[in-house]
Design a protein around this motif. Structure first.
Motif, PDB file in Angstrom:
ATOM      1  N   PHE A  33      27.530   5.245  -2.685  1.00 42.17           N
ATOM      2  CA  PHE A  33      26.462   5.689  -3.580  1.00 42.17           C
ATOM      3  C   PHE A  33      27.024   6.474  -4.762  1.00 42.17           C
ATOM      4  O   PHE A  33      26.647   6.248  -5.902  1.00 42.17           O
ATOM      5  CB  PHE A  33      25.434   6.540  -2.830  1.00 42.17           C
ATOM      6  N   HIS A  34      27.917   7.419  -4.472  1.00 42.96           N
ATOM      7  CA  HIS A  34      28.394   8.324  -5.504  1.00 42.96           C
ATOM      8  C   HIS A  34      29.138   7.564  -6.597  1.00 42.96           C
ATOM      9  O   HIS A  34      28.866   7.718  -7.787  1.00 42.96           O
ATOM     10  CB  HIS A  34      29.289   9.400  -4.870  1.00 42.96           C
ATOM     11  N   LYS A  37      26.848   3.830  -7.374  1.00 34.78           N
ATOM     12  CA  LYS A  37      25.529   3.959  -8.020  1.00 34.78           C
ATOM     13  C   LYS A  37      25.528   5.028  -9.113  1.00 34.78           C
ATOM     14  O   LYS A  37      25.256   4.739 -10.276  1.00 34.78           O
ATOM     15  CB  LYS A  37      24.446   4.285  -6.975  1.00 34.78           C
ATOM     16  N   HIS A  38      25.851   6.278  -8.750  1.00 30.11           N
ATOM     17  CA  HIS A  38      25.753   7.367  -9.727  1.00 30.11           C
ATOM     18  C   HIS A  38      26.748   7.181 -10.863  1.00 30.11           C
ATOM     19  O   HIS A  38      26.388   7.173 -12.033  1.00 30.11           O
ATOM     20  CB  HIS A  38      25.979   8.723  -9.059  1.00 30.11           C
ATOM     21  N   SER A 133      22.921  22.121 -10.217  1.00 30.85           N
ATOM     22  CA  SER A 133      23.970  21.094 -10.280  1.00 30.85           C
ATOM     23  C   SER A 133      25.141  21.591 -11.107  1.00 30.85           C
ATOM     24  O   SER A 133      24.967  22.375 -12.028  1.00 30.85           O
ATOM     25  CB  SER A 133      23.415  19.833 -10.928  1.00 30.85           C
ATOM     26  N   TRP A 177      27.120  18.861  -7.461  1.00 30.60           N
ATOM     27  CA  TRP A 177      25.779  18.275  -7.506  1.00 30.60           C
ATOM     28  C   TRP A 177      25.446  17.916  -6.055  1.00 30.60           C
ATOM     29  O   TRP A 177      26.321  17.503  -5.285  1.00 30.60           O
ATOM     30  CB  TRP A 177      25.787  16.995  -8.342  1.00 30.60           C
ATOM     31  N   GLU A 178      24.188  18.014  -5.690  1.00 29.23           N
ATOM     32  CA  GLU A 178      23.824  17.748  -4.292  1.00 29.23           C
ATOM     33  C   GLU A 178      24.179  16.329  -3.863  1.00 29.23           C
ATOM     34  O   GLU A 178      24.529  16.094  -2.713  1.00 29.23           O
ATOM     35  CB  GLU A 178      22.340  18.057  -4.060  1.00 29.23           C
ATOM     36  N   HIS A 179      24.137  15.367  -4.806  1.00 30.39           N
ATOM     37  CA  HIS A 179      24.428  13.988  -4.401  1.00 30.39           C
ATOM     38  C   HIS A 179      25.861  13.837  -3.902  1.00 30.39           C
ATOM     39  O   HIS A 179      26.172  12.889  -3.198  1.00 30.39           O
ATOM     40  CB  HIS A 179      24.145  12.990  -5.540  1.00 30.39           C
ATOM     41  N   TYR A 182      25.241  15.621   0.002  1.00 25.45           N
ATOM     42  CA  TYR A 182      24.032  15.709   0.809  1.00 25.45           C
ATOM     43  C   TYR A 182      24.006  14.756   1.990  1.00 25.45           C
ATOM     44  O   TYR A 182      23.549  15.107   3.066  1.00 25.45           O
ATOM     45  CB  TYR A 182      22.768  15.553  -0.053  1.00 25.45           C
ATOM     46  N   LEU A 183      24.507  13.517   1.800  1.00 24.75           N
ATOM     47  CA  LEU A 183      24.480  12.547   2.906  1.00 24.75           C
ATOM     48  C   LEU A 183      25.378  13.003   4.052  1.00 24.75           C
ATOM     49  O   LEU A 183      25.069  12.781   5.214  1.00 24.75           O
ATOM     50  CB  LEU A 183      24.921  11.165   2.416  1.00 24.75           C
TER      51      LEU A 183
ATOM     52  N   SER B 156      19.213  19.679 -11.972  1.00 21.64           N
ATOM     53  CA  SER B 156      18.194  20.099 -11.011  1.00 21.64           C
ATOM     54  C   SER B 156      17.030  20.742 -11.740  1.00 21.64           C
ATOM     55  O   SER B 156      17.211  21.397 -12.753  1.00 21.64           O
ATOM     56  CB  SER B 156      18.788  21.109 -10.034  1.00 21.64           C
ATOM     57  N   GLU B 198      17.953  17.100  -6.113  1.00 17.72           N
ATOM     58  CA  GLU B 198      18.342  15.962  -5.269  1.00 17.72           C
ATOM     59  C   GLU B 198      17.998  16.205  -3.798  1.00 17.72           C
ATOM     60  O   GLU B 198      17.643  15.281  -3.070  1.00 17.72           O
ATOM     61  CB  GLU B 198      19.827  15.631  -5.466  1.00 17.72           C
ATOM     62  N   TYR B 202      17.030  12.946  -1.595  1.00 19.14           N
ATOM     63  CA  TYR B 202      18.253  12.146  -1.505  1.00 19.14           C
ATOM     64  C   TYR B 202      18.434  11.405  -0.185  1.00 19.14           C
ATOM     65  O   TYR B 202      18.819  10.242  -0.194  1.00 19.14           O
ATOM     66  CB  TYR B 202      19.499  12.990  -1.804  1.00 19.14           C
ATOM     67  N   LEU B 203      18.162  12.051   0.932  1.00 19.66           N
ATOM     68  CA  LEU B 203      18.382  11.404   2.230  1.00 19.66           C
ATOM     69  C   LEU B 203      17.551  10.139   2.369  1.00 19.66           C
ATOM     70  O   LEU B 203      17.938   9.215   3.079  1.00 19.66           O
ATOM     71  CB  LEU B 203      18.060  12.371   3.368  1.00 19.66           C
ATOM     72  N   ASN B 207      19.968   7.594  -4.770  1.00 18.58           N
ATOM     73  CA  ASN B 207      20.011   7.801  -6.206  1.00 18.58           C
ATOM     74  C   ASN B 207      18.743   7.309  -6.904  1.00 18.58           C
ATOM     75  O   ASN B 207      18.590   7.504  -8.106  1.00 18.58           O
ATOM     76  CB  ASN B 207      21.213   7.077  -6.789  1.00 18.58           C
TER      77      ASN B 207
END
Lengths: 218, 234
Positions: A33-34, A37-38, A133, A177-179, A182-183, B156, B198, B202-203, B207
């Motif tokens: 994802f990071h 996607k981002h 972020s 950044w949380e992304h 976070y996962l 954010s 996020e 996010y979970l 994105n």
């Protein structure tokens, strides 16, 4: 890197290792994802923003500094800087990373922070206390502050801002950044930061960047 | 608490710095501390729009942390004020804004959401419904605008439907980080806030922030927004 004419369209550069190479500290899921996607979206959206403008065909750093516009940010800045920041972030890590630096880098850290432990503490704190972020950095400055003469500094920046546009040379970064976490870590940013320091950071890359920075000044 | 009411300002002035310090200590024992508000619904009640996993983390971890750090900052502020440490007071302002703002904003957010079986997603009737049409064109236009602003927000922050209580007009605004809506105008009253940090999505949505924004309207509590609106606009 050899100088060449920048391409008409900026490309997404892959990390210098496969997407699963940082497991279990940074999962393949996160990387897909990071980066997939981002980071990819920053590149695609930047290209869309600059096509047909005078920014097209310029290097990424050039676009970034022009659109930083001395702090009065122009619309493409966020995407440009985030492309740059993420390229730098992948380079800041490596499979089997972590541990301690050595050689000139270690000497410089000990000189400017007192000890590696004190540097690590300051870096982790910056990363943990960047509200919202942003990023935490180890930077090299060619203009040491008169007050303490230090060449290495820890900085934290919000959103897409990076030390380059502030006039520093970046050596190391962590994305907060949380992304970015976070996962794998949910709200536990401090755990993510610890694992980054213990298992991911590429001190080789940091040393190489310090060498380049010093050679430019010499 | 009792000592605080006995010792009036006049008395304090008369008694000198020794008692002033004691009275301050007593007052500090009465310092209001904040606590995490309960959700008016179960963590899973907003599914599938917002997952139970997110609701639990968001409430028990993120909001709780804002509350804890807000209380800590207020204690430190009190201490700094008592010592007359102007620099410390000023340095604490960002922690107070971050964490106090986080507590304020999330407290509103939980009330902005409601399970579908309790009316979540049902458009407002009455004066707020008319105001949306008058001031913003239509409900569709409002949703489109808030979704666009929420999607475009870098980093954010929050996207708000607010009421300008001086001009009695509805506005759409965004704020960065945990800045409450009043930071965009002292006369702005928050009606609906959508968290676009996020951690809010996010979970579940990764994105794809636009999907989160599209789906959250299914559980927006227009009853609460109408109540706030009517209170300000009676």
């Amino acid at each position: 890197m050899a100088t060449s004419t920048p391409p008409a369209k900026l490309e997404l550069r892959p990390p210098p290792y496969p997407l699963d190479a940082l497991e279990p500290h940074m999962s393949q899921n996160t990387m897909s994802f990071h980066w997939g996607k981002h980071h990819r979206a920053y590149v695609d959206n930047l290209n869309k923003q600059i096509v047909g403008t005078e920014l097209q065909g310029k290097s990424l750093e050039d676009v970034m500094i022009r659109t930083y516009n001395k702090g009065d940010l122009l619309p493409p800045f966020n995407n440009a800087a985030q492309v740059w920041n993420h390229d730098f972030f992948w380079d800041s890590m490596k499979p089997g990373g972590g541990g301690k630096p050595s050689g000139e880098l270690l000497k410089a850290i000990e000189r400017d922070f007192g000890s590696f432990e004190k540097f690590s503490e300051e870096f982790r704190s910056a990363a943990a206390t960047q509200f919202g972020s942003g990023w935490a950095w180890l930077v090299y400055t060619v203009n040491p502050r008169p007050s303490d003469g230090k060449e290495l500094l820890v900085l934290k920046t919000p959103n897409a801002v990076n030390p380059l546009v502030l006039g520093y040379t970046a050596l190391l970064t962590i994305d907060v950044w949380e992304h970015a976490y976070y996962l794998d870590y949910q709200n536990r940013r401090p755990d993510y930061i610890s694992i980054f320091m213990e298992k991911l950071v590429s001190w080789d890359a940091v040393s190489a960047k310090l060498e380049v920075a010093k050679s430019r000044v010499a | 608490m009792a000592l605080r009411t006995i010792v009036s300002r006049k008395t304090l002035a008369a008694l000198g710095s020794g008692l002033r310090a004691e009275a301050r200590l007593a007052a500090s024992r009465g310092l209001v501390t904040f606590s995490l508000p309960d959700l008016p619904y179960d963590y899973g009640a907003l599914e599938p729009a917002i997952s139970a996993e997110i609701m639990q983390l968001h409430h028990q971890k993120h909001h709780q942390t804002y509350v804890t750090n807000y209380n800590k900052a207020l204690e430190q502020l009190e201490d700094a004020m008592a010592k007359g440490d102007a620099l410390a007071v000023v340095k604490l302002q960002s922690a107070i804004k971050f964490n106090g703002g986080g507590h304020i904003n999330h407290s509103i957010f939980w009330k902005n959401l409601s399970p579908i079986r309790e009316g979540g997603g049902e458009p407002p009737k009455g004066s707020l419904g008319w105001a949306i049409d008058t001031d913003l064109g239509s409900m569709e236009a409002l949703v489109q605008r808030m979704n666009a602003e929420g999607a475009a927000l870098q980093g954010s922050g929050w996207v708000w439907l607010g009421l300008d209580k001086d001009f009695k007009k509805l506005v759409v605004e965004t704020t960065a980080n945990q800045d409450p809506l009043v930071t965009k105008g002292a006369n702005l009253v928050p009606l609906i806030g959508i968290d676009v940090w996020e951690h809010a999505y996010y979970l579940q949505y990764k994105n794809v922030k636009p999907d989160y924004l599209k789906n959250i309207w299914k559980v927006i509590n227009w009853k609460y927004a109408s109540e706030v609106y009517e209170k300000e606009c009676h």
